[in-house]
Design a protein around this motif. Structure first.
Motif, short mmCIF file in Angstrom:
data_model
loop_
_atom_site.label_atom_id
_atom_site.label_comp_id
_atom_site.label_asym_id
_atom_site.label_seq_id
_atom_site.Cartn_x
_atom_site.Cartn_y
_atom_site.Cartn_z
N TYR A 244 -6.17 -14.22 6.60
CA TYR A 244 -6.19 -13.01 6.33
C TYR A 244 -6.64 -13.35 4.27
CZ TYR A 244 -5.51 -9.79 9.61
OH TYR A 244 -5.06 -8.49 10.37
N SER A 245 -7.66 -12.55 3.92
CA SER A 245 -7.13 -12.97 2.34
C SER A 245 -6.55 -11.76 2.17
CB SER A 245 -8.38 -11.80 1.97
OG SER A 245 -8.89 -11.10 2.12
N VAL A 246 -6.47 -11.86 0.52
CA VAL A 246 -4.92 -11.45 -0.44
C VAL A 246 -5.67 -9.44 0.37
CG1 VAL A 246 -4.01 -10.51 -2.12
CG2 VAL A 246 -4.27 -12.97 -1.25
N ALA A 247 -6.66 -9.28 -0.04
CA ALA A 247 -7.30 -7.96 0.10
C ALA A 247 -7.01 -7.19 1.62
CB ALA A 247 -9.10 -8.10 0.05
N ALA A 248 -6.93 -8.65 2.83
CA ALA A 248 -7.01 -7.42 3.87
C ALA A 248 -5.50 -7.76 3.89
CB ALA A 248 -6.91 -8.60 4.69
N LEU A 249 -4.50 -8.40 3.63
CA LEU A 249 -3.31 -8.10 3.42
C LEU A 249 -2.27 -7.37 3.04
CD1 LEU A 249 -2.15 -11.37 2.96
CD2 LEU A 249 -1.62 -10.74 5.71
N ARG A 250 -3.08 -6.50 1.61
CA ARG A 250 -2.77 -5.95 0.56
C ARG A 250 -3.09 -4.76 1.26
NH1 ARG A 250 -5.43 -6.48 -3.11
NH2 ARG A 250 -3.30 -7.94 -4.64
N GLU A 251 -3.89 -4.29 2.83
CA GLU A 251 -4.66 -3.36 2.94
C GLU A 251 -3.69 -3.59 4.74
OE1 GLU A 251 -7.38 -0.10 4.25
OE2 GLU A 251 -6.63 -1.26 2.16
N ALA A 252 -3.18 -4.32 5.02
CA ALA A 252 -2.41 -4.54 5.87
C ALA A 252 -1.05 -4.16 5.92
CB ALA A 252 -2.46 -5.75 6.41
N LEU A 253 -0.60 -4.28 5.06
CA LEU A 253 1.03 -3.76 4.47
C LEU A 253 1.02 -2.32 4.04
CD1 LEU A 253 3.76 -5.31 4.06
CD2 LEU A 253 2.36 -5.51 1.36
N SER A 254 -0.26 -1.52 3.33
CA SER A 254 0.05 -0.83 3.15
C SER A 254 -0.35 0.82 4.77
CB SER A 254 -0.98 -0.22 1.96
OG SER A 254 -2.70 -0.04 3.22
N HIS A 255 -1.09 0.05 5.77
CA HIS A 255 -0.67 0.70 6.90
C HIS A 255 0.89 0.56 8.28
CE1 HIS A 255 -4.86 0.90 6.44
NE2 HIS A 255 -5.00 2.11 7.00
N ALA A 256 1.87 -0.12 7.20
CA ALA A 256 2.20 -0.49 8.08
C ALA A 256 3.89 0.51 8.07
CB ALA A 256 3.03 -2.52 7.62
N ALA A 257 4.63 -0.35 9.24
CA ALA A 257 5.33 0.72 9.38
C ALA A 257 6.35 -0.17 9.90
CB ALA A 257 5.68 1.53 11.58
N THR A 258 6.63 -1.44 10.10
CA THR A 258 7.60 -2.21 9.69
C THR A 258 6.67 -3.37 9.28
OG1 THR A 258 9.46 -3.32 10.09
CG2 THR A 258 8.03 -2.72 12.20
N ALA A 259 7.17 -4.36 7.71
CA ALA A 259 7.32 -5.40 7.88
C ALA A 259 7.99 -5.91 7.05
CB ALA A 259 5.95 -5.22 6.38
N THR A 260 7.96 -7.32 7.94
CA THR A 260 9.35 -8.40 7.34
C THR A 260 9.00 -9.88 6.84
OG1 THR A 260 9.70 -8.31 9.54
CG2 THR A 260 10.76 -6.62 8.08
N VAL A 261 9.72 -10.33 6.21
CA VAL A 261 9.47 -11.73 5.43
C VAL A 261 10.81 -12.64 5.87
CG1 VAL A 261 8.05 -11.06 4.05
CG2 VAL A 261 10.20 -11.41 3.25
N ALA A 262 10.09 -13.54 5.95
CA ALA A 262 10.84 -14.85 6.50
C ALA A 262 11.29 -15.72 5.21
CB ALA A 262 11.33 -15.73 7.36
N GLU A 263 12.39 -15.68 4.09
CA GLU A 263 12.54 -16.75 3.29
C GLU A 263 13.56 -17.91 3.44
OE1 GLU A 263 11.62 -14.09 -1.15
OE2 GLU A 263 13.85 -14.55 0.10
N ALA A 264 13.59 -19.39 3.19
CA ALA A 264 14.29 -19.72 2.78
C ALA A 264 14.60 -20.84 1.58
CB ALA A 264 13.27 -20.78 3.70
N GLY A 265 15.65 -21.10 0.78
CA GLY A 265 15.83 -20.81 -0.65
C GLY A 265 15.02 -20.13 -1.63
N GLY A 266 14.56 -19.18 -1.11
CA GLY A 266 13.75 -18.28 -1.94
C GLY A 266 12.16 -18.37 -1.80
#
Length: 283
Positions: free
Chosen positions: A175-197
């Protein structure tokens, strides 16, 4: 007399007229509708007089990879010569743009003989899995290392999500950044995993017709096999179960054994539905 020219943003109503007519249409399973690509290269329309009778669009995104995002032709005008001319124009523009690959995921069969004539090769197929509400998972939410936390995704995470995506997937699946931005705008739930920031994984899921759909799940290769994907998947399953969604669906490549095993651990079952994926190398 038929004439071809690049599609402009002002052609929206002409395109909609074409897509609403008795036309054969292929659209890519994409976040953006066909009209969103108007004005991007390559996107061409064929006219009989002032009426659009065919279209072919394959703007690359990310820059080295193009998908056939739209192919449409009014049945009365479908000829090999006309479609071949459209493909030739499209291919030349993609070479000028330095794209390396053109891919096409088919939802129907009408475009298949044209892809074969254009020397595309079938390289894979995407399968659909579904999990019904109340399915008992064979896996529980894993215990993560103390340095790892799961939190809601933010728009400020997009660059880091892009880096994870680029590392986790090969072309043409990135995915490009633009595709991810569009996907995030349609999300019902979106989460990330972080390790030490540091962002090491993410998931984006959408909702529609009361059902849930896991649109994207990615984990950095160095963190795969350590429960990150399971934790992200467990969280989205819990979310949709809490909303009472009757079903959750997900698509993946038929040979992605790691993903298939993970989804099956949470009660996802193969529906038998599959979509052929074709590729053409521009070299």
């Amino acid at each position: 007399m038929l004439t071809a020219r690049p599609a402009h943003t002002a052609d929206r109503w002409r395109l909609n007229q074409l897509l609403g007519s008795e036309a054969k249409v292929h659209t890519h399973l994409d976040w953006r509708p066909p009209e969103a690509w108007l004005g991007k290269k390559p996107f061409h329309l064929v006219f009989a007089g002032k009426v659009a009778v065919a279209a072919l669009a394959a703007p690359p995104d990310p820059p080295d990879t193009a998908w056939l995002r739209l192919a449409a032709v009014v049945e009365a005008f479908e000829t090999d010569e006309m479609l071949d001319e459209l493909w030739g124009i499209t291919k030349d523009v993609l070479i000028e743009l330095n794209a390396a690959t053109v891919a096409c995921m088919l939802m129907g069969n009408w475009l298949t003989p044209h892809l074969q004539r254009w020397q595309f090769a079938q390289v894979n197929h995407v399968v659909t899995l579904c999990r019904t509400l109340g399915s008992t998972p064979h896996a529980k939410r894993p215990t993560l290392p103390h340095s790892v936390e799961i939190r809601p995704a933010r728009s400020s995470d997009l660059r880091a999500m892009f880096a994870v995506d680029a590392a986790a997937f090969e072309s043409p699946w990135q995915y490009s950044v633009a595709a991810l931005r569009e996907a995030l705008s349609h999300a019902a739930t979106a989460t990330v995993a972080e390790a030490g920031g540091r962002l090491i994984g993410y998931q984006i899921s959408t909702a529609g017709s009361d059902n849930g759909h896991l649109a994207r799940l990615a984990v950095l290769p160095g963190w795969q096999g350590r429960g990150i994907g399971r934790a992200l998947l467990s969280g989205l399953v819990e979310y949709f179960d809490s909303t009472g969604a009757p079903m959750i669906s997900v698509n993946t490549q038929h040979d992605n054994t790691a993903s298939l095993k993970l989804y099956q651990l949470f009660g996802f079952e193969n529906t038998g539905e599959h979509f052929p994926v074709w590729e053409f190398g521009l070299g």
